[in-house]
Motif scaffolding. Structure first.
Motif, PDB file in Angstrom:
ATOM      1  N   ASP A 133      24.190 -38.482  33.996  1.00  0.00           N
ATOM      2  CA  ASP A 133      23.426 -39.150  35.056  1.00  0.00           C
ATOM      3  C   ASP A 133      23.231 -38.226  36.243  1.00  0.00           C
ATOM      4  O   ASP A 133      24.026 -37.312  36.473  1.00  0.00           O
ATOM      5  CB  ASP A 133      24.102 -40.462  35.477  1.00  0.00           C
ATOM      6  N   GLY A 134      22.137 -38.461  36.974  1.00  0.00           N
ATOM      7  CA  GLY A 134      21.823 -37.628  38.123  1.00  0.00           C
ATOM      8  C   GLY A 134      20.475 -37.965  38.703  1.00  0.00           C
ATOM      9  O   GLY A 134      20.055 -39.125  38.740  1.00  0.00           O
ATOM     10  N   ARG A 135      19.754 -36.934  39.151  1.00  0.00           N
ATOM     11  CA  ARG A 135      18.437 -37.124  39.772  1.00  0.00           C
ATOM     12  C   ARG A 135      17.305 -36.549  38.914  1.00  0.00           C
ATOM     13  O   ARG A 135      16.171 -37.001  39.012  1.00  0.00           O
ATOM     14  CB  ARG A 135      18.400 -36.423  41.141  1.00  0.00           C
ATOM     15  N   ASP A 136      17.619 -35.536  38.115  1.00  0.00           N
ATOM     16  CA  ASP A 136      16.553 -34.837  37.387  1.00  0.00           C
ATOM     17  C   ASP A 136      16.902 -34.623  35.917  1.00  0.00           C
ATOM     18  O   ASP A 136      16.435 -33.684  35.296  1.00  0.00           O
ATOM     19  CB  ASP A 136      16.269 -33.487  38.048  1.00  0.00           C
ATOM     20  N   ILE A 137      17.719 -35.507  35.354  1.00  0.00           N
ATOM     21  CA  ILE A 137      18.180 -35.302  33.978  1.00  0.00           C
ATOM     22  C   ILE A 137      17.031 -35.481  32.986  1.00  0.00           C
ATOM     23  O   ILE A 137      16.820 -34.659  32.103  1.00  0.00           O
ATOM     24  CB  ILE A 137      19.340 -36.256  33.618  1.00  0.00           C
ATOM     25  N   GLY A 138      16.265 -36.546  33.135  1.00  0.00           N
ATOM     26  CA  GLY A 138      15.168 -36.806  32.209  1.00  0.00           C
ATOM     27  C   GLY A 138      13.931 -35.966  32.455  1.00  0.00           C
ATOM     28  O   GLY A 138      13.078 -35.838  31.576  1.00  0.00           O
ATOM     29  N   ALA A 145      15.181 -35.814  25.953  1.00  0.00           N
ATOM     30  CA  ALA A 145      16.210 -36.831  25.681  1.00  0.00           C
ATOM     31  C   ALA A 145      15.607 -38.030  24.968  1.00  0.00           C
ATOM     32  O   ALA A 145      14.502 -38.481  25.294  1.00  0.00           O
ATOM     33  CB  ALA A 145      16.859 -37.274  26.987  1.00  0.00           C
ATOM     34  N   GLU A 146      16.341 -38.544  23.988  1.00  0.00           N
ATOM     35  CA  GLU A 146      15.846 -39.688  23.210  1.00  0.00           C
ATOM     36  C   GLU A 146      15.797 -40.977  24.031  1.00  0.00           C
ATOM     37  O   GLU A 146      14.984 -41.857  23.769  1.00  0.00           O
ATOM     38  CB  GLU A 146      16.730 -39.911  21.973  1.00  0.00           C
ATOM     39  N   LEU A 147      16.685 -41.096  25.015  1.00  0.00           N
ATOM     40  CA  LEU A 147      16.669 -42.274  25.884  1.00  0.00           C
ATOM     41  C   LEU A 147      16.743 -41.826  27.335  1.00  0.00           C
ATOM     42  O   LEU A 147      17.664 -41.103  27.728  1.00  0.00           O
ATOM     43  CB  LEU A 147      17.849 -43.201  25.576  1.00  0.00           C
ATOM     44  N   LYS A 148      15.758 -42.253  28.117  1.00  0.00           N
ATOM     45  CA  LYS A 148      15.732 -41.962  29.542  1.00  0.00           C
ATOM     46  C   LYS A 148      15.661 -43.278  30.311  1.00  0.00           C
ATOM     47  O   LYS A 148      14.799 -44.114  30.028  1.00  0.00           O
ATOM     48  CB  LYS A 148      14.508 -41.103  29.903  1.00  0.00           C
TER      49      LYS A 148
END
Length: 230
Positions: A133-138, A145-148
């Motif tokens: 988790d964070g601010r710019d992961i997706g 990533a398969e799930l955002k």
């Protein structure tokens, strides 16, 4: 069962870490709190006099010190969650203070800091089976990533949660100061030049302003099951 990458982004104090930790524990994935990484760099900078009197960062000095900053996570059996370590010292409580919160956004906006943290984060998730988790992961760290999930809640709700969390830990807290900090961080995070906070085009938005922790955990688990089974 196939392993996937789960990216949870959103505004500060919206419950990202709580739901991400619980999910990782439930499905046996690695959990990484990227916010803790930026907070650890901030704590290091505060301890080493790398902020000017006006709150700006001594960027040249910090850049020279980046190789001396080692951030790791170790699972805390008693607490049932991973703790953050800075150069071998557990700083889980130290990085959650309002003082660190007031200094973290300028640190997180520095390009060389973000580049260093993103590289470490991508290395952690190379084999999937991770919740981050964070601010710019997706958008930046794991765009495939398969799930955002993009989590949001009103500033007032988020400030109240942060206030309650600090009081529960016996730490000093003032609601108005926290609300101001939340609003300022929202603006800085959304307007920084490098990797600004924004919802990925293929992310699912979750407004948890009026949800219980159990309700948001159930919602998230359903999204994960759809991706794994699909």
């Amino acid at each position: 069962m196939k392993k996937i990458t789960i990216a949870i982004d959103g505004f500060s104090s919206c419950g990202k870490s709580t739901m991400a930790k619980e999910l990782a524990k439930k499905i046996g994935y690695i959990y990484v709190d990227t916010g803790a990484m930026y907070r650890s760099v901030t704590l290091f900078a505060m301890r080493h006099g790398l902020f000017n009197a006006d709150g700006s960062v001594k960027t040249d000095a910090l850049k020279q010190q980046m190789s001396n900053i080692d951030i790791t996570f170790k699972f805390n059996e008693k607490a049932g969650r991973p703790d953050t370590y800075l150069n071998g010292e557990c700083v889980e409580e130290a990085i959650r203070t309002l003082d660190v919160s007031n200094h973290v956004s300028p640190i997180a906006a520095i390009p060389f800091v973000r580049a260093a943290m993103v590289a470490r984060q991508q290395g952690m998730g190379r084999n999937k089976g991770i919740v981050m988790d964070g601010r710019d992961i997706g958008t930046t760290v794991f765009p495939e990533a398969e799930l955002k999930v993009f989590v949001t809640a009103s500033a007032e709700v988020r400030a109240r949660r942060r206030y309650d969390e600090l009081k529960e830990k016996g730490m000093p807290a003032d609601f108005d100061d926290i609300l101001k900090n939340v609003q300022e961080r929202d603006y800085i995070d959304s307007h920084r030049e490098v990797s600004p906070l924004r919802k990925a085009a293929d992310a699912i938005e979750l407004d948890n302003s009026h949800m219980t922790i159990a309700e948001q955990n159930d919602w998230l688990m359903r999204q994960v099951e759809q991706r794994i089974e699909g």
